[in-house]
Design a protein around this motif. Structure first.
Motif, short mmCIF file in Angstrom:
data_model
loop_
_atom_site.label_atom_id
_atom_site.label_comp_id
_atom_site.label_asym_id
_atom_site.label_seq_id
_atom_site.Cartn_x
_atom_site.Cartn_y
_atom_site.Cartn_z
N ASP A 98 0.79 -1.24 0.00
CA ASP A 98 0.00 0.00 0.00
C ASP A 98 0.82 1.29 0.00
O ASP A 98 0.27 2.38 0.11
CB ASP A 98 -0.95 0.00 1.19
CG ASP A 98 -0.24 -0.16 2.53
OD1 ASP A 98 1.00 0.03 2.58
OD2 ASP A 98 -0.92 -0.48 3.52
N HIS A 99 2.17 1.17 -0.07
CA HIS A 99 3.08 2.32 -0.14
C HIS A 99 3.25 3.05 1.19
O HIS A 99 3.87 4.12 1.23
CB HIS A 99 2.62 3.34 -1.21
CG HIS A 99 2.59 2.79 -2.60
ND1 HIS A 99 3.32 3.31 -3.64
CD2 HIS A 99 1.90 1.75 -3.13
CE1 HIS A 99 3.07 2.63 -4.74
NE2 HIS A 99 2.21 1.67 -4.45
N GLN A 100 2.72 2.52 2.28
CA GLN A 100 2.90 3.19 3.57
C GLN A 100 4.32 3.00 4.10
O GLN A 100 4.81 3.82 4.86
CB GLN A 100 1.86 2.69 4.57
CG GLN A 100 0.44 3.13 4.22
CD GLN A 100 -0.57 2.84 5.33
OE1 GLN A 100 -0.84 1.68 5.64
NE2 GLN A 100 -1.11 3.88 5.92
N HIS A 101 4.96 1.92 3.71
CA HIS A 101 6.36 1.69 4.08
C HIS A 101 7.28 2.42 3.10
O HIS A 101 6.99 2.45 1.91
CB HIS A 101 6.68 0.19 4.08
CG HIS A 101 5.89 -0.59 5.06
ND1 HIS A 101 5.60 -1.92 4.91
CD2 HIS A 101 5.31 -0.23 6.24
CE1 HIS A 101 4.89 -2.36 5.93
NE2 HIS A 101 4.69 -1.34 6.75
N ASP A 102 8.36 2.96 3.60
CA ASP A 102 9.28 3.74 2.76
C ASP A 102 10.35 2.82 2.17
O ASP A 102 11.32 2.46 2.83
CB ASP A 102 9.93 4.85 3.59
CG ASP A 102 10.79 5.78 2.75
OD1 ASP A 102 10.91 5.54 1.53
OD2 ASP A 102 11.35 6.73 3.31
N GLU A 103 10.17 2.46 0.92
CA GLU A 103 11.09 1.55 0.23
C GLU A 103 12.50 2.13 0.09
O GLU A 103 13.47 1.38 -0.10
CB GLU A 103 10.54 1.20 -1.16
CG GLU A 103 10.55 2.33 -2.17
CD GLU A 103 9.58 3.45 -1.86
OE1 GLU A 103 9.89 4.61 -2.24
OE2 GLU A 103 8.53 3.18 -1.25
N ALA A 104 12.65 3.45 0.25
CA ALA A 104 13.96 4.09 0.07
C ALA A 104 14.97 3.66 1.14
O ALA A 104 16.18 3.78 0.92
CB ALA A 104 13.81 5.61 0.08
#
Length: 368
Positions: A98-104
């Motif tokens: 869901d994009h809530q975690h920061d993949e960076a």
């Protein structure tokens, strides 16, 4: 990544109804891991919105994307386990779709693991990490309470044991996987408890802060069932696996059945003027039916029966519970007549026997 390279990192993405999130998430992972040989393993629980179909279309164009399309089984923890088990990379990470975690922060997490950390956690509550944008006040309070409970269970100083964003070596996963529960949704907590026990309390954990973002698309999967499954996991780990999560849910459903039974008994006997035997029969059938429906939706959500299988399952549940009643009465009678306990405690012993019997047998014959 024009040419295939053996991946150092597998990023596991469990999904259910996340179609609109998949393509942009893969683009973000490509940007974050441009200097790392990686693969993305999407584990989809047969989403009705076509998540698996889209993931397969993307995988046809990008060799570092794979899709595990699960049919007939569901659950976040089991999806994560299945995804990690399919990886051949040296390290595996789990991230929500869901994009809530920061993949960076994945490259930093990988460096921490390569430097010797057993588990690396993306944390909302350490350093500059924050959950203010992604959580309501109610969700933040619930998360912090769950964090305190988890800390008591793990015995480790960890700011965010409830995180769904973490990275471990595949070797560590291989060691702990036999002890992991396939039920519930907080796989990290389960891994830490199991791995820490194998490491005699010397498990090395690193945390990397990040800001928890609002959901990109779709709806949150948080529900009362997930809360109950989390509490069940706590009980299961405290009991060292003797009491599985599903047993707690089954017992809670059974307790609700007592309330339903007494309500129907009162209605039939007092209001409808049935005799006691018929009132008891009606109350028993209604209670068994509601128990079956609740167990089908809650306890065995990953094995939920539909259509013709629902009615066959209901019939088998009636039969099993009938034998469970015999077990209840037999145990209670033996204890009472042998003067081992008064009628109250004998009744409780019989009820416990009935719950254990029904749980064990329905797992085999009803929800296989």
């Amino acid at each position: 990544m024009a040419a295939w390279t053996t991946p150092v990192l597998s990023v596991i993405v469990p999904t259910f109804n996340e179609r609109d999130n998949i393509a942009p998430l893969i683009e973000k992972l490509e940007a974050a891991l441009k200097d790392t040989a990686f693969e993305v393993i999407i584990v989809d629980d047969n989403s009705p919105d076509g998540t698996a179909e889209l993931a397969k279309q993307i995988a046809a164009k990008k060799p570092y994307v794979r899709c595990i399309h699960r049919v007939g089984r569901r659950g976040l923890s089991s999806a994560c386990i299945e995804g990690m088990a399919s990886s051949a990379a040296e390290y595996v990470a789990v991230i929500d779709a869901d994009h809530q975690h920061d993949e960076a922060i994945l490259p930093d997490m990988l460096r921490r693991a390569q430097a010797g950390a057993d588990v690396v956690v993306g944390s909302r509550y350490t350093g500059e990490g924050s959950s203010d944008e992604g959580f309501s006040r109610r969700r933040q309070a619930g998360s912090k309470l769950a964090t305190r409970l988890s800390g008591i269970l793990t015995g480790k100083s960890l700011s965010d044991p409830m995180s769904g964003f973490f990275l471990i070596s595949r070797d560590l996963f291989n060691k702990v996987v036999p002890n992991l529960s396939r039920e519930g949704f907080k796989i990290l907590l389960d891994i830490i408890v199991s791995a820490n026990a194998k490491a005699n309390g010397q498990l090395s954990i690193a945390e990397v802060p990040y800001t928890f973002r609002p959901r990109f698309a779709g709806e949150s999967k948080m529900s009362p069932l997930i809360v109950a499954q989390f509490l069940g996991l706590i009980v299961s780990k405290i009991s060292r696996g003797i009491l599985p999560t599903s047993f707690l849910l089954f017992s809670l459903v059974g307790a609700s059945g007592v309330v339903v039974h007494m309500a129907m008994l009162t209605l039939a006997f007092e209001a409808l003027d049935f005799n006691f035997a018929n009132s008891q029969l009606v109350a028993t059938l209604v209670a068994m039916t509601t128990n079956f429906i609740l167990n089908n939706e809650l306890t065995y959500a990953d094995k939920r029966l539909r259509g013709r299988r629902f009615w066959i399952g209901l019939l088998s549940f009636y039969i099993v519970c009938s034998f469970g009643t015999l077990a209840n009465v037999s145990v209670a009678s033996v204890i009472y007549e042998a003067n081992l306990a008064n009628f109250f405690f004998a009744g409780i012993a019989g009820a416990v026997m009935s719950v254990v019997f029904n749980y064990s047998v329905t797992r085999v014959f009803t929800w296989r």
